[in-house]
Scaffold this active site. Structure first.
Site, PDB file in Angstrom:
ATOM      1  N   HIS A   1     102.100 -40.253 -65.282  1.00  0.00           N
ATOM      2  CA  HIS A   1     102.985 -41.532 -65.760  1.00  0.00           C
ATOM      3  C   HIS A   1     103.691 -41.023 -67.075  1.00  0.00           C
ATOM      4  CE1 HIS A   1      99.468 -41.623 -68.692  1.00  0.00           C
ATOM      5  NE2 HIS A   1      98.883 -41.929 -67.699  1.00  0.00           N
TER       6      HIS A   1
ATOM      7  N   GLY B   1     102.922 -41.174 -70.024  1.00  0.00           N
ATOM      8  CA  GLY B   1     102.185 -40.452 -71.100  1.00  0.00           C
ATOM      9  C   GLY B   1     102.052 -38.934 -70.777  1.00  0.00           C
ATOM     10  N   HIS B   2     101.924 -38.743 -69.475  1.00  0.00           N
ATOM     11  CA  HIS B   2     101.860 -37.017 -69.137  1.00  0.00           C
ATOM     12  C   HIS B   2     103.215 -36.375 -69.336  1.00  0.00           C
ATOM     13  CE1 HIS B   2      98.724 -38.891 -66.057  1.00  0.00           C
ATOM     14  NE2 HIS B   2      98.075 -37.919 -67.201  1.00  0.00           N
TER      15      HIS B   2
ATOM     16  N   GLN C   1      87.799 -37.522 -76.418  1.00  0.00           N
ATOM     17  CA  GLN C   1      87.952 -36.450 -75.625  1.00  0.00           C
ATOM     18  C   GLN C   1      88.412 -35.122 -76.315  1.00  0.00           C
ATOM     19  OE1 GLN C   1      88.951 -36.453 -71.294  1.00  0.00           O
ATOM     20  NE2 GLN C   1      91.162 -35.856 -72.199  1.00  0.00           N
TER      21      GLN C   1
ATOM     22  N   VAL D   1     101.138 -42.898 -75.633  1.00  0.00           N
ATOM     23  CA  VAL D   1     102.391 -43.742 -74.889  1.00  0.00           C
ATOM     24  C   VAL D   1     102.115 -45.040 -74.482  1.00  0.00           C
ATOM     25  CG1 VAL D   1     104.280 -43.420 -73.346  1.00  0.00           C
ATOM     26  CG2 VAL D   1     103.377 -41.348 -74.587  1.00  0.00           C
TER      27      VAL D   1
ATOM     28  N   ARG E   1      94.616 -45.484 -64.747  1.00  0.00           N
ATOM     29  CA  ARG E   1      93.802 -46.523 -64.294  1.00  0.00           C
ATOM     30  C   ARG E   1      94.670 -47.883 -64.354  1.00  0.00           C
ATOM     31  NH1 ARG E   1      88.184 -45.143 -64.205  1.00  0.00           N
ATOM     32  NH2 ARG E   1      88.038 -43.211 -65.222  1.00  0.00           N
TER      33      ARG E   1
END
Ligand code: PAF
Length: 288
Positions: A34, A36-37, A153, A176, A187
């Site tokens: 998405h 963000g990636h 993480q 983002v 998700r």
């Protein structure tokens, strides 16, 4: 762009590129790519000669078989997204090549993994540190890029890289968001229409806490209470945890001294369930 599907092939390509003097940026993902990636890929491209995107739904980090089965998988679409983004290699290893039957080793994180997500998701971060170590060994990146939405993480991976002398620069990228403020996450596609509407309570709860944090007399319990009330008012939402925590140790903070009222010192984060879908988000209350 080409696709590599096993660790030895990945390692061979990476070794050749490094021998030729090229730097490698890695964007580790579990697919369902998405915006963000795409932001991570853009950051990796700006900082590296070559960019590898790994796509691997890592069974070791899921809470149970049903959560793993329901994770969105769309590798063909993701490969198209990476081609359009001019990624150099998609590394999409088969599960059997990552975890053959004789596989038995785990990379064990320390106390950073025992709070927040670690309290309810037993073994989750051990799964993350194990797979990230394997991805790092195969791709041999100079830099690896992770989103701040998964702040815990990111912090654990920074620690892993320092503790094991991996010599890889870990780059965190700001979260983002969708136009309404919900953090982008693979998700999100699992939310029903009413759950998607309700999920806006997550960024709104954090906004309310951040607004309070910026009033000098506000206290940590007030911030947490304000966020809790917004989530409690949403019938579709069930709060898992909310914490104001030290940005380095991840330990909860009970009060905010003046020197903690600065960017980079504390964060507020929470996890909220919408049916079976668990979403997380966090903010630095003092970053502009
Ligand atoms: O954040 C993710 O997508 C995953 O936890 C990661 C880092 C790719 C490891 O499987």
């Amino acid at each position: 762009m080409h696709t590599i599907t096993n660790p030895s092939g990945m390692r061979k390509w990476a070794t050749e590129q490094r021998q030729d003097g090229h730097t490698i940026g890695l964007v580790p993902t579990m697919g369902a790519l998405h915006a963000g990636h795409l932001a991570l890929i853009a950051a990796a491209k700006a900082a590296s000669d070559l960019v590898v995107v790994s796509i691997f739904v890592n069974p070791l980090q899921f809470d149970g078989q049903s959560d793993l089965d329901k994770y969105p998988r769309q590798v063909e679409r993701d490969i198209g997204v990476c081609t359009a983004a001019a990624v150099d290699v998609v590394y999409a290893p088969a599960a059997a090549s990552m975890y053959p039957p004789a596989f038995q080793t785990r990379v064990l994180p320390g106390p950073l993994a025992e709070v927040m997500e670690g309290t309810t998701r037993s073994g989750h971060f051990e799964g993350v540190t194990t797979v990230v170590t394997k991805l790092f060994n195969a791709v041999q990146p100079d830099r690896a890029f992770f989103g701040e939405k998964d702040y815990q993480q990111l912090t654990i991976i920074r620690q892993l890289t320092a503790d094991l002398d991996l010599g890889i620069e870990i780059v965190g990228h700001p979260t983002v968001r969708e136009p309404d403020g919900l953090a982008r996450s693979s998700r999100n596609v699992r939310l029903s229409t009413p759950q998607r509407k309700a999920a806006i309570c997550l960024p709104r709860a954090l906004d309310a806490a951040v607004a309070l944090a910026n009033q000098q007399l506000s206290s940590v319990p007030n911030m947490i209470e304000a966020a809790k009330q917004i989530i409690a008012a949403e019938p579709e939402a069930r709060l898992d945890y909310i914490s104001v925590f030290d940005a380095a140790t991840l330990q909860p903070v009970v009060g905010l001294a003046n020197d903690q009222r600065q960017a980079g010192r504390v964060r507020i984060g929470c996890a909220v369930l919408f049916g079976e879908v668990r979403l997380i988000d966090n903010r630095d209350p003092f970053s502009s």
